[in-house]
Write a protein that holds these residues in place. Sequence first.
Motif, PDB file in Angstrom:
ATOM      1  N   ARG A 232      14.343  13.515  30.156  1.00 18.86           N
ATOM      2  CA  ARG A 232      13.075  13.385  29.437  1.00 18.86           C
ATOM      3  C   ARG A 232      12.225  12.409  30.242  1.00 18.86           C
ATOM      4  NH1 ARG A 232      12.381  14.200  24.030  1.00 18.86           N
ATOM      5  NH2 ARG A 232      14.493  13.565  23.522  1.00 18.86           N
TER       6      ARG A 232
ATOM      7  N   LYS B  18       3.997  17.718  26.606  1.00 18.09           N
ATOM      8  CA  LYS B  18       5.022  18.762  26.569  1.00 18.09           C
ATOM      9  C   LYS B  18       6.297  18.306  27.269  1.00 18.09           C
ATOM     10  CE  LYS B  18       1.712  22.453  26.559  1.00 18.09           C
ATOM     11  NZ  LYS B  18       1.094  23.485  27.398  1.00 18.09           N
TER      12      LYS B  18
ATOM     13  N   LEU C 254       7.340  15.300  27.333  1.00 19.15           N
ATOM     14  CA  LEU C 254       7.981  14.331  26.449  1.00 19.15           C
ATOM     15  C   LEU C 254       8.887  15.035  25.444  1.00 19.15           C
ATOM     16  CD1 LEU C 254       5.943  12.431  27.763  1.00 19.15           C
ATOM     17  CD2 LEU C 254       5.388  11.510  25.526  1.00 19.15           C
ATOM     18  N   GLY C 255       8.524  16.264  25.113  1.00 20.41           N
ATOM     19  CA  GLY C 255       9.335  16.995  24.138  1.00 20.41           C
ATOM     20  C   GLY C 255      10.242  18.039  24.768  1.00 20.41           C
TER      21      GLY C 255
ATOM     22  N   ASP D 247      14.062  18.643  23.965  1.00 22.23           N
ATOM     23  CA  ASP D 247      14.250  19.142  22.601  1.00 22.23           C
ATOM     24  C   ASP D 247      13.831  20.605  22.488  1.00 22.23           C
ATOM     25  OD1 ASP D 247      15.132  16.645  21.317  1.00 22.23           O
ATOM     26  OD2 ASP D 247      13.129  15.955  21.888  1.00 22.23           O
ATOM     27  N   MET D 248      12.730  20.942  23.159  1.00 26.01           N
ATOM     28  CA  MET D 248      12.284  22.340  23.132  1.00 26.01           C
ATOM     29  C   MET D 248      13.358  23.243  23.733  1.00 26.01           C
ATOM     30  SD  MET D 248       8.403  21.500  24.361  1.00 26.01           S
ATOM     31  CE  MET D 248       7.712  23.144  24.524  1.00 26.01           C
TER      32      MET D 248
ATOM     33  N   ARG E 259      16.610  22.574  24.068  1.00 25.92           N
ATOM     34  CA  ARG E 259      17.811  22.491  23.239  1.00 25.92           C
ATOM     35  C   ARG E 259      17.733  23.448  22.040  1.00 25.92           C
ATOM     36  NH1 ARG E 259      19.302  18.199  19.683  1.00 25.92           N
ATOM     37  NH2 ARG E 259      17.189  17.374  19.790  1.00 25.92           N
ATOM     38  N   HIS E 260      16.547  23.577  21.460  1.00 17.38           N
ATOM     39  CA  HIS E 260      16.429  24.374  20.247  1.00 17.38           C
ATOM     40  C   HIS E 260      15.984  25.802  20.486  1.00 17.38           C
ATOM     41  CE1 HIS E 260      17.304  21.116  17.495  1.00 17.38           C
ATOM     42  NE2 HIS E 260      16.581  20.335  18.268  1.00 17.38           N
ATOM     43  N   ASN E 261      15.706  26.139  21.729  1.00 14.35           N
ATOM     44  CA  ASN E 261      15.206  27.491  21.971  1.00 14.35           C
ATOM     45  C   ASN E 261      16.027  28.309  22.958  1.00 14.35           C
ATOM     46  OD1 ASN E 261      12.520  27.879  20.447  1.00 14.35           O
ATOM     47  ND2 ASN E 261      12.345  25.837  21.311  1.00 14.35           N
TER      48      ASN E 261
END
Lengths: 363, 386
Positions: free
Chosen positions: A88, A101, A103-104, A107-108, A110-112
């Motif tokens: 990150r 974007k 920064l996230g 997580d994006m 990991r979840h997609n």
Amino acid sequence: MSANGLPRLGSGAVVGLPRALLHYELYPFWRVLFERLGLKVVVSPPTTRDLIEQGARRSVDEACLPVKAYYGHVMALRDRVDAVFLPRLVSLLRGTYTCPKLLGLPDMVRHNVGRLPPPIILDFDETKRGSGLGDAALALGPRLGRTGRQASEAVKAALEALGVFRAALWAGLSFEEAAARATQGPLADRPGGGPSGEALRPPVRPTDWREPAALNGRPRVALVGHAYNIFDPGVNLDLRRKLVGLGCHILTSEMLSHEEVQAESEAMPKEIFWSSGRRIMAAVRRFRRAGFVDGIIHVISFACGPDSMVGEIAERETRRESALPYMVLTIDEHTAEAGLVTRLEAFADMLRRRRRKTGGEGP
Amino acid sequence: MKVTFAHMGNLWITVKTILEDLGVEVVVPPRPSRRSLEVGVRHSPEFACFPLKMNIGDYIGAIERGADTIVMVGGVGPCRLGHYAQVQAEILRDLGYRAEMVILEPPRGHFSALLDKIRYLTGGKPISRVVRALRFGWEKLYALDCLDRALVRTRPLEAVPGGAAAAHRRAVAAVAGAAGVEATRRARDEGVAAVLAAGGAGAAWEDDGEAGGGLPGRNGTPLRVGIVGEIFMVAEPFANQDLERRLGEMGVEVTRALYVSDWVRINLLLDTLRLRRRSRQSVVKEAASPYLGHFVGGEGLESVGETVLYSRQGYDGVIHVAPFTCMPEIVATSLLPEVGRDLDLPVMSLFLDEHSGEAGLATRLEAFVDLLARRRARAGAGRATR
Ligand code: SF4
Ligand code: SF4
């Protein structure tokens, strides 16, 4: 998973690096760091249309092309690695951020992205004490079960490689050349080996872009944009090669040294607070004043937030203060090859005509 | 000096109050409209975020009415708001408008820089006067948010829509015209009572700053929908195509996670006030943490965290609004489907811009509300009746 949230990785385990986004700014650092920590490194294959499509299918429509490509690269690593590295990257330079974007991003992903290998997620943030590139990387070693000494040696070598990489870029080398220079030789051959010394610092190529030789009428084009848009031929439809094929000589925003960027930036009423945006802005200003640049092409990703702002300031300023041709190339996964070629041809023709008119045979 | 600023909902009342209390002449831009939007879009970068385009339309409208100074907030990133001023200054300059921009940055170490700007704007008024004006403005901001909260609770209870909105309009005018802190409070309390009465609810109502209490009405407890998203799109009815009214008239009680008064507390006020707020912020952050482990600028983290909190409070659904190309909300929208799946909560993301058609939105909202109603019915009669 171990207690600290990182996967357990013994010596020789394979960690995957997605060849996208800030890979193009930090790859030698990651490679040397992980190798010195006793891991094997696998980089995802070069970007292809298919890979982007795979990534886009997993991503929300609104995301930009580089993020979709990043998803695709993570997917390409899935069955080949023991862990995938998803840093990150909050800030790489004090007073700046990367992009919301990014920064996230972990997580994006990991979840997609389904069937994800164990991720190594680590925050790097120069705005916070002890979380900068070196410090955060230092914490990685012990968390992977390495000794403090191993960790600090790995970070030292990684920073050294990064220094070599950047110096090579600033001298005008391509990404591949610079990366090879920084990761090959004694360092990569002997992971865990002794200090690398002089062998790491072969003399930089003497053709510094700052002292240009005559080009026999070939126009000099400055490509500015995010490193991942400038360097990844799979994302930018092989823009550089197309331009070279049209007889252009290429300079890029990655060729400015950190000091050059800061000098240009500090002259502004308010400095750009995105690290890449600051470099792009500085490059436009530097190339505009250079006197030997014939035209500027700003490569931006469709719907890119920072580019919409930085690009606007840079373009308006340039049009107001110079007659330098300035072209904005917006790319996304639907950009048509033919249309791009037509625009590049027209641009290159125009630069050549201008050159002839001004009798510009000099540098 | 004639000062102007951009619109965001009823915020103009607060800003005008503060500036006029300090003796500054104010030009309020015309309310956002198709026309101002068109002007803004024409002169702004294609991929700029929607609020920036709307701002440009406002500024030009105000300059045409004589404004010569623009006040706006600045920022230090990571999101675009912090660079609005530079881009907007470039645009206005190239158009030949000679307006001065006074950028109020959140204090970051050098508090004196902010004070200097305020002193400049107010012609050197002592700081105690500035504080008094801010207190006054704050009172209005809070009153307006209370009125909005009362309205969204009352609307779904109305047999014939319109009465509560009319009472709300009158109350807003009364707050806008109130000449002091006391008068503002009176206008607020009377206004809230009038709005509630229009819905025939007559229930005691207390502003807890939290989610709606689900006032029981003639049709049972209304469906409850939480609104999350980027603050401008949430707070400006023109930008969100009157989302709250549309939902209210469909019998849905709407709650906004973030009111402007909350945003001011979090982002602009000094640390003492921030501390009081921190607990709420950390609750949101903690709620978001299984999905998003870091702030992403704007309201991205809040959108995720507030959605989780709405689910905990038993809401029927969440609507997420954001401007097209909004970076923090693109992060949020990448995560919300999973949040919704995990928590069995319908979540709909709306990315809006100048091209969004009204018909499309109406259809999507209807479908969403239908879905919520069906789920409510399935969940059993126990919860659906009072
Ligand atoms: S800087 Fe632009 S291209 Fe890069 S991730 Fe952010 S929005 Fe996408
Ligand atoms: S949060 Fe969204 S709307 Fe606000 S500045 Fe950032 S991108 Fe623009």
